[in-house]
Scaffold this motif. Structure first.
Motif, PDB file in Angstrom:
ATOM      1  N   SER C 335      40.313  32.506  20.013  1.00 35.84           N
ATOM      2  CA  SER C 335      40.558  32.355  21.454  1.00 35.84           C
ATOM      3  C   SER C 335      41.561  33.375  21.985  1.00 35.84           C
ATOM      4  O   SER C 335      41.804  33.426  23.186  1.00 35.84           O
ATOM      5  CB  SER C 335      41.061  30.944  21.743  1.00 35.84           C
ATOM      6  OG  SER C 335      42.417  30.817  21.354  1.00 35.84           O
ATOM      7  N   ARG C 336      42.160  34.141  21.101  1.00 38.33           N
ATOM      8  CA  ARG C 336      43.212  35.060  21.533  1.00 38.33           C
ATOM      9  C   ARG C 336      42.673  36.453  21.864  1.00 38.33           C
ATOM     10  O   ARG C 336      43.359  37.455  21.700  1.00 38.33           O
ATOM     11  CB  ARG C 336      44.309  35.149  20.460  1.00 38.33           C
ATOM     12  CG  ARG C 336      45.014  33.813  20.254  1.00 38.33           C
ATOM     13  CD  ARG C 336      46.094  33.880  19.192  1.00 38.33           C
ATOM     14  NE  ARG C 336      47.055  34.926  19.445  1.00 38.33           N
ATOM     15  CZ  ARG C 336      48.031  34.855  20.340  1.00 38.33           C
ATOM     16  NH1 ARG C 336      48.172  33.771  21.051  1.00 38.33           N
ATOM     17  NH2 ARG C 336      48.847  35.863  20.510  1.00 38.33           N
ATOM     18  N   LYS C 337      41.439  36.521  22.308  1.00 39.57           N
ATOM     19  CA  LYS C 337      40.914  37.811  22.754  1.00 39.57           C
ATOM     20  C   LYS C 337      41.423  38.085  24.168  1.00 39.57           C
ATOM     21  O   LYS C 337      41.523  37.159  24.984  1.00 39.57           O
ATOM     22  CB  LYS C 337      39.387  37.763  22.786  1.00 39.57           C
ATOM     23  CG  LYS C 337      38.716  37.663  21.430  1.00 39.57           C
ATOM     24  CD  LYS C 337      37.210  37.788  21.637  1.00 39.57           C
ATOM     25  CE  LYS C 337      36.377  37.363  20.476  1.00 39.57           C
ATOM     26  NZ  LYS C 337      36.481  38.035  19.232  1.00 39.57           N
ATOM     27  N   THR C 338      41.702  39.327  24.461  1.00 46.21           N
ATOM     28  CA  THR C 338      42.182  39.693  25.801  1.00 46.21           C
ATOM     29  C   THR C 338      41.245  39.162  26.879  1.00 46.21           C
ATOM     30  O   THR C 338      41.670  38.700  27.925  1.00 46.21           O
ATOM     31  CB  THR C 338      42.303  41.225  25.911  1.00 46.21           C
ATOM     32  OG1 THR C 338      43.313  41.644  25.004  1.00 46.21           O
ATOM     33  CG2 THR C 338      42.678  41.645  27.318  1.00 46.21           C
ATOM     34  N   GLN C 339      39.938  39.217  26.561  1.00 49.82           N
ATOM     35  CA  GLN C 339      38.952  38.742  27.510  1.00 49.82           C
ATOM     36  C   GLN C 339      39.270  37.319  27.996  1.00 49.82           C
ATOM     37  O   GLN C 339      39.171  37.014  29.179  1.00 49.82           O
ATOM     38  CB  GLN C 339      37.573  38.769  26.833  1.00 49.82           C
ATOM     39  CG  GLN C 339      36.434  38.359  27.738  1.00 49.82           C
ATOM     40  CD  GLN C 339      36.406  39.241  28.984  1.00 49.82           C
ATOM     41  OE1 GLN C 339      36.546  40.458  28.919  1.00 49.82           O
ATOM     42  NE2 GLN C 339      36.268  38.606  30.142  1.00 49.82           N
ATOM     43  N   TYR C 340      39.696  36.472  27.060  1.00 51.83           N
ATOM     44  CA  TYR C 340      39.936  35.079  27.430  1.00 51.83           C
ATOM     45  C   TYR C 340      41.236  34.917  28.220  1.00 51.83           C
ATOM     46  O   TYR C 340      41.335  34.056  29.090  1.00 51.83           O
ATOM     47  CB  TYR C 340      39.916  34.180  26.187  1.00 51.83           C
ATOM     48  CG  TYR C 340      38.578  34.236  25.472  1.00 51.83           C
ATOM     49  CD1 TYR C 340      37.391  34.216  26.200  1.00 51.83           C
ATOM     50  CD2 TYR C 340      38.499  34.328  24.081  1.00 51.83           C
ATOM     51  CE1 TYR C 340      36.157  34.289  25.569  1.00 51.83           C
ATOM     52  CE2 TYR C 340      37.273  34.391  23.442  1.00 51.83           C
ATOM     53  CZ  TYR C 340      36.104  34.376  24.181  1.00 51.83           C
ATOM     54  OH  TYR C 340      34.885  34.460  23.550  1.00 51.83           O
ATOM     55  N   LYS C 346      42.047  34.470  35.768  1.00 52.76           N
ATOM     56  CA  LYS C 346      41.177  34.622  36.931  1.00 52.76           C
ATOM     57  C   LYS C 346      40.724  33.269  37.446  1.00 52.76           C
ATOM     58  O   LYS C 346      40.735  32.995  38.640  1.00 52.76           O
ATOM     59  CB  LYS C 346      39.933  35.445  36.540  1.00 52.76           C
ATOM     60  CG  LYS C 346      40.074  36.931  36.743  1.00 52.76           C
ATOM     61  CD  LYS C 346      38.692  37.563  36.526  1.00 52.76           C
ATOM     62  CE  LYS C 346      38.757  39.069  36.676  1.00 52.76           C
ATOM     63  NZ  LYS C 346      37.544  39.695  36.135  1.00 52.76           N
ATOM     64  N   ALA C 347      40.306  32.407  36.519  1.00 50.19           N
ATOM     65  CA  ALA C 347      39.731  31.127  36.921  1.00 50.19           C
ATOM     66  C   ALA C 347      40.771  30.224  37.575  1.00 50.19           C
ATOM     67  O   ALA C 347      40.455  29.432  38.455  1.00 50.19           O
ATOM     68  CB  ALA C 347      39.119  30.424  35.716  1.00 50.19           C
ATOM     69  N   THR C 348      42.009  30.335  37.133  1.00 49.60           N
ATOM     70  CA  THR C 348      43.005  29.372  37.597  1.00 49.60           C
ATOM     71  C   THR C 348      43.997  29.979  38.572  1.00 49.60           C
ATOM     72  O   THR C 348      44.865  29.286  39.079  1.00 49.60           O
ATOM     73  CB  THR C 348      43.797  28.801  36.400  1.00 49.60           C
ATOM     74  OG1 THR C 348      44.309  29.909  35.655  1.00 49.60           O
ATOM     75  CG2 THR C 348      42.899  27.975  35.513  1.00 49.60           C
ATOM     76  N   GLY C 349      43.875  31.284  38.830  1.00 47.70           N
ATOM     77  CA  GLY C 349      44.828  31.915  39.737  1.00 47.70           C
ATOM     78  C   GLY C 349      46.233  31.908  39.170  1.00 47.70           C
ATOM     79  O   GLY C 349      47.202  31.701  39.892  1.00 47.70           O
ATOM     80  N   SER C 358      46.677  41.546  32.379  1.00 46.99           N
ATOM     81  CA  SER C 358      47.076  41.808  33.767  1.00 46.99           C
ATOM     82  C   SER C 358      46.356  43.011  34.330  1.00 46.99           C
ATOM     83  O   SER C 358      45.923  43.020  35.488  1.00 46.99           O
ATOM     84  CB  SER C 358      48.586  42.084  33.848  1.00 46.99           C
ATOM     85  OG  SER C 358      49.306  40.951  33.520  1.00 46.99           O
ATOM     86  N   ALA C 359      46.224  44.041  33.484  1.00 46.69           N
ATOM     87  CA  ALA C 359      45.636  45.289  33.948  1.00 46.69           C
ATOM     88  C   ALA C 359      44.206  45.104  34.408  1.00 46.69           C
ATOM     89  O   ALA C 359      43.674  45.913  35.161  1.00 46.69           O
ATOM     90  CB  ALA C 359      45.695  46.328  32.823  1.00 46.69           C
ATOM     91  N   GLN C 360      43.577  44.020  33.970  1.00 44.55           N
ATOM     92  CA  GLN C 360      42.168  43.822  34.317  1.00 44.55           C
ATOM     93  C   GLN C 360      41.958  42.861  35.481  1.00 44.55           C
ATOM     94  O   GLN C 360      40.825  42.567  35.825  1.00 44.55           O
ATOM     95  CB  GLN C 360      41.413  43.275  33.105  1.00 44.55           C
ATOM     96  CG  GLN C 360      41.378  44.230  31.938  1.00 44.55           C
ATOM     97  CD  GLN C 360      40.505  43.704  30.815  1.00 44.55           C
ATOM     98  OE1 GLN C 360      39.512  43.033  31.062  1.00 44.55           O
ATOM     99  NE2 GLN C 360      40.880  44.009  29.583  1.00 44.55           N
ATOM    100  N   ILE C 361      43.036  42.355  36.042  1.00 44.98           N
ATOM    101  CA  ILE C 361      42.853  41.350  37.081  1.00 44.98           C
ATOM    102  C   ILE C 361      43.292  41.876  38.435  1.00 44.98           C
ATOM    103  O   ILE C 361      44.454  42.247  38.612  1.00 44.98           O
ATOM    104  CB  ILE C 361      43.645  40.079  36.729  1.00 44.98           C
ATOM    105  CG1 ILE C 361      43.166  39.556  35.379  1.00 44.98           C
ATOM    106  CG2 ILE C 361      43.458  39.020  37.806  1.00 44.98           C
ATOM    107  CD1 ILE C 361      43.996  38.445  34.865  1.00 44.98           C
ATOM    108  N   PRO C 362      42.370  41.900  39.380  1.00 44.94           N
ATOM    109  CA  PRO C 362      42.727  42.380  40.721  1.00 44.94           C
ATOM    110  C   PRO C 362      43.888  41.550  41.262  1.00 44.94           C
ATOM    111  O   PRO C 362      43.901  40.342  41.120  1.00 44.94           O
ATOM    112  CB  PRO C 362      41.462  42.131  41.542  1.00 44.94           C
ATOM    113  CG  PRO C 362      40.370  41.879  40.560  1.00 44.94           C
ATOM    114  CD  PRO C 362      40.984  41.422  39.298  1.00 44.94           C
ATOM    115  N   GLY C 363      44.836  42.203  41.852  1.00 43.55           N
ATOM    116  CA  GLY C 363      45.978  41.481  42.404  1.00 43.55           C
ATOM    117  C   GLY C 363      47.153  41.463  41.453  1.00 43.55           C
ATOM    118  O   GLY C 363      48.293  41.514  41.867  1.00 43.55           O
ATOM    119  N   TYR C 364      46.855  41.372  40.145  1.00 44.80           N
ATOM    120  CA  TYR C 364      47.954  41.352  39.164  1.00 44.80           C
ATOM    121  C   TYR C 364      48.202  42.733  38.568  1.00 44.80           C
ATOM    122  O   TYR C 364      49.145  42.941  37.831  1.00 44.80           O
ATOM    123  CB  TYR C 364      47.656  40.336  38.056  1.00 44.80           C
ATOM    124  CG  TYR C 364      47.922  38.916  38.508  1.00 44.80           C
ATOM    125  CD1 TYR C 364      49.204  38.386  38.419  1.00 44.80           C
ATOM    126  CD2 TYR C 364      46.927  38.127  39.040  1.00 44.80           C
ATOM    127  CE1 TYR C 364      49.475  37.096  38.853  1.00 44.80           C
ATOM    128  CE2 TYR C 364      47.178  36.837  39.472  1.00 44.80           C
ATOM    129  CZ  TYR C 364      48.459  36.327  39.376  1.00 44.80           C
ATOM    130  OH  TYR C 364      48.725  35.063  39.805  1.00 44.80           O
TER     131      TYR C 364
END
Lengths: 310, 301, 433
Positions: C335-340, C346-349, C358-364
């Motif tokens: 479960s410790r993949k960056t993807q997760y 993303k899902a929980t804001g 962080s680098a992959q999430i818009p806004g963060y």
């Protein structure tokens, strides 16, 4: 409890058949109570004894070390705990107000809808609506209504033409408990109305008719026909409301969590709060045990006193 | 229908005298339904509007943006159908078993003579004093040790532990002191001469219970049914502790599903409405027999 | 008839005896729980929270598909009663193999023997790369890790602040206590707001220590003395703590804040009932959607010791009674993949626990509107006291803070709270092993 009165009616003479009949009666009775007794034993007595036994140990909700016997330590702490005495007081006040008020209002409602006028079924059902709504839901809704700028105060404001302003009901130590009392009576009164109604129905109509023919007015008929006829119902209503009142928990848990300033804490709330939230299982058991003994003592004294009068 | 309505003097005076009574009844009706109306109305509003309307009479009026959004959201969030079904099964079975078990006990306690019955009645009533929450945890531990016979293929197998079942939500609540007490009180109002007569005719005790006393006890049965049904329908602490499988959960556990970081109050109101309506319907169906059945039952002594 | 009665009685007796004997016979059943061979049970607090639940399910599905040995099965519980369910399961020795826990409870559960230490070496993300507040340690051992954290923050409308001549604070220059007070005074004086400040005082439970103990810490106090976790004296009832309590109460007496806030503080803020809301980063997306550019995300106030926020949210661990620890660790590592980390945030804001995510999430991303949360979490986060006594401390703090808001004497209430915590610590032998 009038079962011990000697029975009318003849019994067949002779020892043999009679004792056999008695033995049979006893055995049948035993068979009939045993399912209930067995279930209570397994699902009540055993776990309660376990719970009470914990009161004398160091048990915690979560702990790596097994509980050990600590004697009366929890009770010593309990009797120095001001919150416990406040809980006892609040519980007593709640019961002292709710029992007569709810029983009386329920009876008044029952008399009010116990007529042949059209729409009675409708009113009975409407009065019963709060009863079938879950207490959790009711508490949530009333939290909204009781807010400082909520609907209750809005109504007070309107009806007093702006002269009166309601308090912040649940956040004022002087009004929080009364607010919970009001809501609890409001919620429960419909249920006991129905119990009273079924009691009223057991009173034979010809008794009323006879009294009316004798020229008794409404009050006299209530006093001499209705009230005595409600004897069994009365005991049931009083005991059920009392027990319910002493167990006050859900409303407090949802609405005030015992506050403000301990003004709404109750014994059961304190037991659950210390037992689950604060993980002090043994201490919570001590609270429950002391409360159990207190209530039992009070009800035994009450029974003893009322029996003397009979 | 020879019940108790108060005989009144003349027809005209009677009509006049009824007006204040009717006004009072209607005013009370308003008092009793307004929070529930609030619940119903709010269930059609978005959260932001519920709170905007809170301080005014608008809270009770179907105004603003009304929609069924809350209801559709409820079904996305909670397996409401499954929970309703579970609650119906659990409550109904408990009610039926409870009526049988408790009325049998009450019959023996109130109408038969045997040593220890008064003490037993007091002991049973005393069980009411201990609130369930205080012994719930020991009970969890204990029911997890209880055995159960299970039909496994063609032979019976003994299994241990009751967690994750319907029975763990039913059996602990079958025997109920309130119900025993209510039946007991009611049975006492039925004349004992009926028993005597039946005994003389050679009826067994069980026959008296089944053919004489129970048929006369419609209102008590209905009261016990409601008395058992309501707490079963509303239970949530116990099911949470003993049921891990979502497919076995009852309705009130569902309320907890809405208390997230952001509480969706509109959905709570929608869900509450959904789980309240069946109970109300049930009461409506029951209340006729509940309140009116005695009139014909001939308990006149 | 006679035989009927006898039969009834005899049957009843037989049932009693049988039940008692059987109950007596049934001893303890094996040592492990939560696993049936290579099928492992996983518990999460996400019943009713579809967004986060879907991520858990995704990971489980991916894990089950990625190898043939283990199979993970999810059971979800509603958050409000999750702890009760866990405690009940533990008392019945029925804990699942894998479970999530609210961060501050991890030490308590580790100490109580619910959780087992983890070895996450060899997983895609190194534990050292995580935000410190998302790692649950006790006694120098790793017991749990989270995929995300949340940050406390203040929301306001830029237009409202500007109209009242209030400076918009930044991470580098947050409001001081005085600035905050004069901002509230200005907003109150305008007459637009009955209570300009909404701090969520209508809530209850863990929200209280989470939301208000950081302010106590910014004043210089704390819940307990963290040097040895053996006393709350000085930390919770010293002059700094009394100053905090006096300030806290003054918000009510000055009319800046309701003693008990609304049931839905965020809706009240969006409806314009309050001007400044003390809230969590989880409401940021909703607020941004409704207010657009007018939304101001403000850092917490510096009351003297720098701005503070609470740290640690939900984290994953493995039960000590797990019957298949190898499988549980396998899953947790998977479960410790960056993807997760990305999916959860993303899902929980919420704030992703690693920089890579962080680098992959818009806004963060650096420069994004929510980067401020990551910075807050890095710079200001204080985890709640790492002690098995925490659930007790938390409960006492909640009650005390509520009493203070309701008008209890700050000094007396705090010193009573410190006494209670000390008594609890002592009677539990300072929670030694």
């Amino acid at each position: 409890m009038t079962t011990l009165l000697p029975r009318a009616g003849a019994r067949p003479p002779g020892r043999g058949p009679r004792t056999a009949a008695r033995r049979r009666e006893r055995l049948t009775a035993l068979g009939m109570v045993s399912p209930a007794v067995l279930l209570l034993l397994v699902f009540f007595v055993i776990p309660v004894v376990l719970a009470f036994a914990l009161a004398f140990t160091s048990a915690r909700l979560i702990s790596p070390t097994p509980a050990h016997f600590v004697g009366l330590r929890n009770f010593t702490l309990l009797f120095q705990d001001p919150v416990f005495f406040r809980s006892l007081l609040n519980t007593a006040v709640f019961a002292a107000v709710v029992v007569p008020v709810q029983a009386g209002l329920a009876l008044a409602l029952a008399l009010l809808v116990n007529t042949k006028v059209g729409g009675t079924n409708f009113f009975r059902t409407v009065y019963f609506v709060p009863v079938v709504t879950s207490m959790v839901v009711i508490s949530i809704v009333w939290m909204f209504l009781y807010q400082k700028t909520g609907l209750v105060n809005h109504l007070i404001d309107t009806f007093s033409l702006g002269h009166l302003h309601g308090p912040d009901w649940l956040n004022d130590p002087s009004t929080a408990l009364p607010a919970i009392i009001f809501m609890s009576v409001w919620q429960g009164v419909g249920f006991h109305m129905v119990i009273w109604l079924s009691g009223l129905q057991t009173i034979p109509a010809d008794l009323h008719e006879a009294a009316a023919i004798d020229g008794a007015d409404r009050w006299a008929r209530f006093r001499h026909v209705t009230w005595p006829g409600l004897r069994a119902t009365r005991t049931f209503v009083l005991i059920t409301i009392t027990i319910d009142a002493l167990r006050l928990f859900t409303q407090v848990n949802v609405m005030t969590q015992g506050g403000p300033l301990d003004s709404t804490t109750t014994v059961v709330y304190q037991a659950v709060h210390t037992g689950y939230d604060q993980q002090q299982t043994a201490y919570a058991s001590a609270i429950s045990l002391v409360f159990f003994v207190l209530v039992l003592a009070v009800s035994l004294v009450q029974r003893f006193l009322t029996r003397e009068k009979d | 229908m020879a019940t108790t309505p108060t005989p009144a003097p003349g027809p005209r005076r009677r009509t006049l005298r009824r007006i204040p009574g009717h006004l009072l009844r209607s005013a009370l009706a308003l008092l009793f339904v307004f929070p529930v109306v609030f619940m119903l109305i709010s269930s059609f509003k978005p959260d932001q509007q519920i709170f905007a309307d809170l301080g005014s009479i608008k809270a009770f009026l179907p105004v603003g943006q009304l929609s069924l959004d809350n209801y559709t959201a409820v079904f996305d969030r909670v397996p409401a159908g499954r929970f309703l079904l579970n609650s119906i099964v659990i409550s109904a079975v408990t009610v039926v078993l409870g009526i049988v078990v408790n009325s049998l006990a009450a019959f023996a306690l109130s109408r038969m003579r045997w040593p220890g019955r008064r003490l037993l009645l007091v002991l049973i009533i005393a069980t009411l004093i201990v609130p369930f929450e205080t012994f719930a945890l020991p009970l969890v531990w204990w029911v997890n040790k209880l055995p159960w016979l299970e039909l496994n293929g063609f032979h019976l197998a003994l299994t241990e532990g009751w967690l994750d079942t319907y029975r763990v939500q039913i059996l602990p609540f079958v025997a109920n002191a309130f119900s025993v007490f209510l039946f007991h009180q009611y049975f006492q109002s039925i004349p004992k001469e009926l028993d005597e007569a039946a005994r003389m005719d050679g009826a067994s005790w069980f026959g008296i219970y089944r053919r004489i006393v129970m048929p006369l006890s419609g209102p008590a049965v209905a009261t016990v049914a409601i008395l058992t049904f309501l707490p079963m329908w509303n239970s949530y602490l116990w099911p949470l502790m003993v049921v891990q499988d979502e497919n076995l959960r009852p309705v009130m556990v569902g309320i907890q599903y809405f208390f997230q970081l952001n509480v969706s109050w509109g959905q709570i109101m929608a869900y509450s409405t959904m789980i309240t309506v069946p109970v109300l319907a049930l009461f409506l169906a029951f209340q006729r027999s509940f309140i009116n059945s005695i009139a014909s039952s001939g308990v006149k002594g | 008839m006679r035989s009927k009665a006898k039969r009834l009685a005899a049957t009843s007796v037989a049932i009693v005896t049988a039940a008692t004997v059987l109950a007596g016979c049934s001893g303890s059943s094996g040592s492990g729980s939560g696993a049936d061979g290579d099928t492992l049970t996983l518990w999460t607090h996400n019943a009713g929270n579809a967004a986060e639940y879907k991520v858990v399910q995704q990971i489980v599905d991916d894990f089950n598909a990625s190898q043939g040995k283990y199979k993970v099965r999810i059971q979800a519980f509603p958050q409000g009663s999750y702890n009760d369910a866990v405690v009940a399961a533990a008392s019945a020795r029925k804990l699942p193999c894998i479970l999530d826990a609210d961060g501050p409870n991890v030490p308590n559960w580790a100490w109580g023997g619910y959780l087992a230490p983890l070895d996450m070496s060899g997983s895609e993300t190194a534990v050292a790369d995580q935000l410190p507040s998302t790692v649950g340690t006790y006694d120098d051992k790793l017991y749990a890790f989270g995929h995300y954290d949340v940050a406390l923050t203040m929301f306001a409308r830029k237009s409202v602040l500007q109209a009242h001549g209030i400076r918009i604070p930044t991470i580098d220059r947050p409001w001081t206590a005085d600035e905050f007070t004069s901002a509230l005074a200005a907003l109150k004086a305008s007459g637009t707001f009955e209570h300009p400040l909404e701090m969520g005082t209508g809530g209850s439970g863990e929200w209280w220590p989470y939301a208000y103990s950081p302010q106590l810490q910014s004043f210089g106090g704390d819940l307990v003395d963290r040097s040895d976790y053996k006393s709350a004296k000085g930390a919770l009832d010293g002059p700094e703590a009394v100053a905090w309590a006096t300030w806290f109460r003054s918000l009510v007496t000055d009319g800046y804040m309701a003693q008990k806030g609304g049931s839905s503080p965020n809706d009240d803020f969006l409806n314009g009932k309050s001007a400044i809301e003390w809230d969590g980063s989880w409401d940021a997306a909703k607020n941004a959607e409704k207010l657009g550019d007018d939304l101001a995300i403000l850092p917490p106030v510096d009351f003297g010791q720098g701005p503070k926020i609470g740290g640690a949210s939900w984290q994953w661990g493995m039960s000590a009674t797990c019957g298949n620890k190898a499988g549980a660790q396998e899953y947790l590592k998977f479960s410790r993949k960056t993807q997760y980390f990305v999916d959860f945030a993303k899902a929980t804001g919420t704030i992703p626990a690693t920089a890579a995510a962080s680098a992959q999430i818009p806004g963060y991303q650096p420069g994004g509107p929510y980067e401020v949360f990551t910075q807050e979490a890095r710079k200001f986060a204080v985890v709640r006291p790492v002690t098995p006594a925490y659930p007790y401390v938390s409960s006492v703090f909640e009650k005390t803070a509520k009493d203070i808001l309701a008008g209890a004497d700050p000094k007396k209430a705090l010193s009573q709270a410190a006494d209670q915590i000390d008594a609890n610590l002592k009677s539990n032998n300072y929670y030694a092993g």
